[in-house]
Structures are given as structure tokens and as C-alpha cells.
Motif scaffolding. Structure first.
Motif, PDB file in Angstrom:
ATOM      1  N   LEU A 130       0.855  -1.198   0.000  1.00  0.00           N
ATOM      2  CA  LEU A 130       0.000   0.000   0.000  1.00  0.00           C
ATOM      3  C   LEU A 130       0.882   1.235   0.000  1.00  0.00           C
ATOM      4  O   LEU A 130       1.731   1.390   0.896  1.00  0.00           O
ATOM      5  CB  LEU A 130      -0.887   0.064   1.253  1.00  0.00           C
ATOM      6  N   LEU A 131       0.708   2.106  -0.984  1.00  0.00           N
ATOM      7  CA  LEU A 131       1.434   3.380  -0.985  1.00  0.00           C
ATOM      8  C   LEU A 131       0.575   4.358  -0.190  1.00  0.00           C
ATOM      9  O   LEU A 131      -0.541   4.696  -0.602  1.00  0.00           O
ATOM     10  CB  LEU A 131       1.648   3.882  -2.419  1.00  0.00           C
ATOM     11  N   PRO A 132       1.071   4.799   0.984  1.00  0.00           N
ATOM     12  CA  PRO A 132       0.183   5.518   1.898  1.00  0.00           C
ATOM     13  C   PRO A 132      -0.240   6.912   1.434  1.00  0.00           C
ATOM     14  O   PRO A 132      -1.231   7.439   1.921  1.00  0.00           O
ATOM     15  CB  PRO A 132       0.995   5.589   3.193  1.00  0.00           C
ATOM     16  N   ASP A 133       0.510   7.496   0.475  1.00  0.00           N
ATOM     17  CA  ASP A 133       0.074   8.801  -0.061  1.00  0.00           C
ATOM     18  C   ASP A 133      -1.312   8.707  -0.685  1.00  0.00           C
ATOM     19  O   ASP A 133      -2.049   9.683  -0.734  1.00  0.00           O
ATOM     20  CB  ASP A 133       1.011   9.247  -1.197  1.00  0.00           C
ATOM     21  N   MET A 134      -1.599   7.536  -1.244  1.00  0.00           N
ATOM     22  CA  MET A 134      -2.889   7.348  -1.905  1.00  0.00           C
ATOM     23  C   MET A 134      -3.872   6.857  -0.844  1.00  0.00           C
ATOM     24  O   MET A 134      -3.707   5.760  -0.298  1.00  0.00           O
ATOM     25  CB  MET A 134      -2.770   6.337  -3.048  1.00  0.00           C
ATOM     26  N   VAL A 135      -4.865   7.687  -0.547  1.00  0.00           N
ATOM     27  CA  VAL A 135      -5.793   7.373   0.543  1.00  0.00           C
ATOM     28  C   VAL A 135      -7.140   6.972  -0.048  1.00  0.00           C
ATOM     29  O   VAL A 135      -7.754   7.718  -0.809  1.00  0.00           O
ATOM     30  CB  VAL A 135      -5.921   8.569   1.506  1.00  0.00           C
ATOM     31  N   ASN A 205      -3.042   2.635  -8.983  1.00  0.00           N
ATOM     32  CA  ASN A 205      -3.422   3.636  -7.980  1.00  0.00           C
ATOM     33  C   ASN A 205      -2.772   3.443  -6.609  1.00  0.00           C
ATOM     34  O   ASN A 205      -3.176   4.075  -5.636  1.00  0.00           O
ATOM     35  CB  ASN A 205      -4.951   3.717  -7.865  1.00  0.00           C
ATOM     36  N   GLY A 206      -1.786   2.528  -6.513  1.00  0.00           N
ATOM     37  CA  GLY A 206      -1.061   2.421  -5.247  1.00  0.00           C
ATOM     38  C   GLY A 206      -1.454   1.246  -4.365  1.00  0.00           C
ATOM     39  O   GLY A 206      -1.074   1.198  -3.199  1.00  0.00           O
ATOM     40  N   ARG A 207      -2.209   0.286  -4.901  1.00  0.00           N
ATOM     41  CA  ARG A 207      -2.558  -0.924  -4.143  1.00  0.00           C
ATOM     42  C   ARG A 207      -2.197  -2.142  -4.983  1.00  0.00           C
ATOM     43  O   ARG A 207      -2.648  -2.265  -6.127  1.00  0.00           O
ATOM     44  CB  ARG A 207      -4.068  -0.961  -3.829  1.00  0.00           C
ATOM     45  N   LEU A 231       9.281  -0.258  -9.529  1.00  0.00           N
ATOM     46  CA  LEU A 231       8.468  -1.453  -9.296  1.00  0.00           C
ATOM     47  C   LEU A 231       7.754  -1.857 -10.581  1.00  0.00           C
ATOM     48  O   LEU A 231       7.615  -3.044 -10.890  1.00  0.00           O
ATOM     49  CB  LEU A 231       7.456  -1.160  -8.179  1.00  0.00           C
ATOM     50  N   THR A 232       7.298  -0.861 -11.333  1.00  0.00           N
ATOM     51  CA  THR A 232       6.544  -1.163 -12.562  1.00  0.00           C
ATOM     52  C   THR A 232       7.388  -1.994 -13.534  1.00  0.00           C
ATOM     53  O   THR A 232       6.884  -2.923 -14.157  1.00  0.00           O
ATOM     54  CB  THR A 232       6.073   0.149 -13.227  1.00  0.00           C
ATOM     55  N   ASP A 233       8.670  -1.687 -13.649  1.00  0.00           N
ATOM     56  CA  ASP A 233       9.548  -2.455 -14.553  1.00  0.00           C
ATOM     57  C   ASP A 233       9.657  -3.908 -14.081  1.00  0.00           C
ATOM     58  O   ASP A 233       9.649  -4.838 -14.892  1.00  0.00           O
ATOM     59  CB  ASP A 233      10.950  -1.832 -14.606  1.00  0.00           C
TER      60      ASP A 233
HETATM   61  C1  G1P Z   1       4.276   5.367  -7.836  1.00  0.00           C
HETATM   62  C2  G1P Z   1       4.355   4.229  -8.860  1.00  0.00           C
HETATM   63  C3  G1P Z   1       3.345   4.456  -9.976  1.00  0.00           C
HETATM   64  C4  G1P Z   1       1.956   4.614  -9.406  1.00  0.00           C
HETATM   65  C5  G1P Z   1       1.938   5.746  -8.361  1.00  0.00           C
HETATM   66  C6  G1P Z   1       0.602   5.832  -7.661  1.00  0.00           C
HETATM   67  O1  G1P Z   1       4.729   6.541  -8.442  1.00  0.00           O
HETATM   68  O2  G1P Z   1       5.671   4.148  -9.361  1.00  0.00           O
HETATM   69  O3  G1P Z   1       3.377   3.364 -10.876  1.00  0.00           O
HETATM   70  O4  G1P Z   1       1.020   4.900 -10.434  1.00  0.00           O
HETATM   71  O5  G1P Z   1       2.944   5.532  -7.365  1.00  0.00           O
HETATM   72  O6  G1P Z   1       0.625   6.910  -6.785  1.00  0.00           O
HETATM   73  P1  G1P Z   1       5.154   7.857  -7.567  1.00  0.00           P
HETATM   74  O7  G1P Z   1       3.868   8.521  -7.190  1.00  0.00           O
HETATM   75  O8  G1P Z   1       5.915   7.340  -6.393  1.00  0.00           O
HETATM   76  O9  G1P Z   1       5.983   8.689  -8.495  1.00  0.00           O
END
Ligand code: G1P
Length: 298
Positions: A130-135, A205-207, A231-233
Motif C-alpha cells: 500500500l502506498l500511503p500517499d494514496m488514501v 493507484n497504489g494498491r 516497481l513497474t519495470d
Molecule cells: C508510484 C508508482 C506508480 C503509481 C503511483 C501511484 O509513483 O511508481 O506506478 O502509479 O505511485 O501513486 P510515484 O507517485 O511514487 O511517483
């Protein structure tokens, strides 16, 4: 099919988009109403059945570790002074001992590298990221949605949304293959492509729900877009070996790493909270109507 028990939450980012607020405070500790941004990711993970969370932190992020620790002095003070509502709140949020771990990303080499730093703590099992910036905002958390999908398909599953076609260069973008229930098989993946190069407007979208084989790929990976280990690569390489699905998220995701998204999330969550709504709705409505009048007069 192995159950998904663990989640990785990377919190090592410098938060440069949020300076000066993040000069001395982790961006993940900025608050949406009265909870730090990172708490929303933890709640979403627990809702989806996650049992152990691995935080990938960095220097100057110790406030996050302290936040998840027990604070006996504070709890004692709240109990003695009869502030039971606040005490209950802290007790409800307290994660059980041993259910969280911290590791450090020593250099900011990219999201792929941050995830790779958690490899030993995850081991040989599928995991959530989970990328926490995306809520996530909606009836049901975004992770719970992809977890349900995974139970039917296995493999790797990521959540996507559609962006404006001109904004593909802000995200990881996937190509849409054969439909599968509520989702589809992914047939391409590119990190931040120009609109002319993008395989679609479905953005990551970060999940994520990933198989552990991604770690070996990340371990030998060269830097990609923005000279970072992406990560995408790594996921694109995994796509050649394993099933990979995308599921469109039906709720709404706020990008709280941006000022606009952060302010919008604060308004949305405040209006959704019974204890706050009545005190903010009328002032916001009044502000909007006076703004409209001013714009109309200009
Ligand atoms: C990262 C990921 C990207 C994703 C995004 C969502 O990018 O690399 O694939 O779409 O988060 O927020 P960043 O926002 O760290 O540049």
C-alpha cells in the motif's frame, strides 16, 4: 493458493512536494481530520485481513515508529483525567505487539528498491503493498477489493483507475487485455509514459497484491524512469512469467502527496464523519457560495 498475511507500507519518501511542512515532519504524519495519513493505510490493510505490516522507513522518520508504539504515560494521564473517549480511541488503534516491523531504505533509489528492502521480512509468501500517499475513500477499502478478486484468480493483482489521457506521465499505466470478472488481464505496463506512448489510461493507484518472485527481479534490476529502480519495470518482467490482473477501484483514491489531493481528502473525510460534518458543512457551503459570487462578479 497461499493466503496474503503481510503488507508492506513504504514510508521512506522525502515529501518534497509538501515542503515546508515536511522539512522536519514525515509526510505520512500529516493529518486528514485528526488521523495521520499513514493510519488510513493501516486501517485499510487491517480491514482486508492483513496480520503483519512491514514499514520501510528512512532517516528522519522516527515519528512514525513512535506513533505506532504504546504510550503508557499518555494513556495513564488520559485515564486519570477522565478523558475516556480519547483513551478508547488510542486503545482501539493500538496494533498488537509483534505485528509490525520496521526496516530502512538507506538511500532513496526508488519505489522498487524500497519494496526490495522488505524481502527478508516478507519471505516466500504473496504480500500486499500500500502506498500511503494514496488514501482510499469508499464503502469498502481498495485493498479488500483486490483481495476478494485474488481469492478467485491467484497470481498478481493491482488496483487501477482511469486518469485523464493527458496525465499518463504521472503514473504507472497498464494495458487492458482479456476481461476477467470485475477486472482484466494486464498485457502491458509502463512507468509514467507520455500520452502518445501509453497503452491505455488505466493507472496504477497504489494498491498491489504481489507474488514473492518479484523480489528476485527487483534485486537485479537497473534504474528505469527518473533513474530510479521502478516497481513497474519489475512487475512487467513478472508479467511474462505469472498471471497478472488489474481491478478498477470503485471508490475514490485521494493523492495526499499533492496539496490538492490532501485538501480534498480532508474535506471528504470531514464531511463523512458524523462528529465533524455539522461543524464544517455549513461554513464550507457559505465559503463556496461567496467564492462563486466573487468569480461571477469578476
Ligand atoms: C508510484 C508508482 C506508480 C503509481 C503511483 C501511484 O509513483 O511508481 O506506478 O502509479 O505511485 O501513486 P510515484 O507517485 O511514487 O511517483
Amino acid at each position: 493458493m497461499k493466503r496474503v498475511r503481510k503488507a508492506v507500507i513504504p514510508v521512506a519518501g522525502l515529501g518534497t512536494r509538501f515542503l515546508p511542512a515536511t522539512k522536519s515532519m514525515p509526510k505520512e504524519m500529516l493529518t486528514i481530520v485528526d488521523r495521520p495519513v499513514v493510519q488510513y493505510a493501516v486501517d485499510e490493510a487491517l480491514e482486508a485481513g492483513i496480520e503483519h505490516i512491514v514499514f520501510v522507513t528512512g532517516r528522519n522518520k522516527s515519528a512514525i515508529e513512535d506513533y505506532f508504539d504504546l504510550q503508557p504515560e499518555l494513556n495513564g494521564f488520559l485515564a486519570r483525567s477522565g478523558k475516556l473517549e480519547q483513551l478508547n480511541c488510542l486503545q482501539e488503534l493500538q496494533l498488537p505487539a509483534g505485528s509490525i516491523s520496521f526496516t530502512r531504505q538507506q538511500s532513496p533509489l526508488g519505489l522498487g528498491h524500497a519494496v526490495w528492502c522488505a524481502r527478508d521480512m516478507i519471505g516466500d509468501e504473496p504480500f500486499a503493498l500500500l502506498l500511503p500517499d494514496m488514501v482510499s475513500f469508499g464503502e469498502k477499502g481498495c485493498l479488500a477489493g483486490i483481495m476478494d478478486f485474488y481469492e478467485r484468480t491467484g497470481g498478481n493483482v493491482i488496483a487501477v483507475e482511469q486518469c485523464h489521457p493527458a496525465e499518463t506521465n504521472r503514473y504507472g499505466i497498464v494495458g487492458k487485455g482479456k476481461e476477467f470478472g470485475a477486472g482484466f488481464a494486464i498485457d502491458a505496463m509502463v512507468e509514467k509514459p507520455a500520452p502518445t506512448e501509453a497503452p491505455s489510461n488505466y493507472y496504477i493507484n497504489g494498491r498491489y497484491l504481489l507474488q514473492p518472485e518479484v523480489f528476485a527481479i527487483l534485486g537485479r534490476q537497473e534504474p528505469g524512469a527518473g533513474s530510479e529502480i521502478q516497481l513497474t519495470d519489475a512487475m512487467l518482467r513478472l508479467l511474462a512469467e505469472q498471471p497478472f490482473f488489474a481491478v478498477p477501484f470503485e471508490g475514490r483514491m485521494y493523492d495526499c502527496g499533492s496539496k490538492e489531493g490532501f485538501v480534498q481528502a480532508n474535506v471528504a473525510f470531514a464531511l463523512a464523519r458524523n462528529d465533524v460534518r455539522d461543524h464544517v458543512f455549513d461554513p464550507i457551503a457559505a465559503m463556496m457560495s461567496s467564492l462563486e459570487q466573487r468569480v461571477a462578479a469578476e
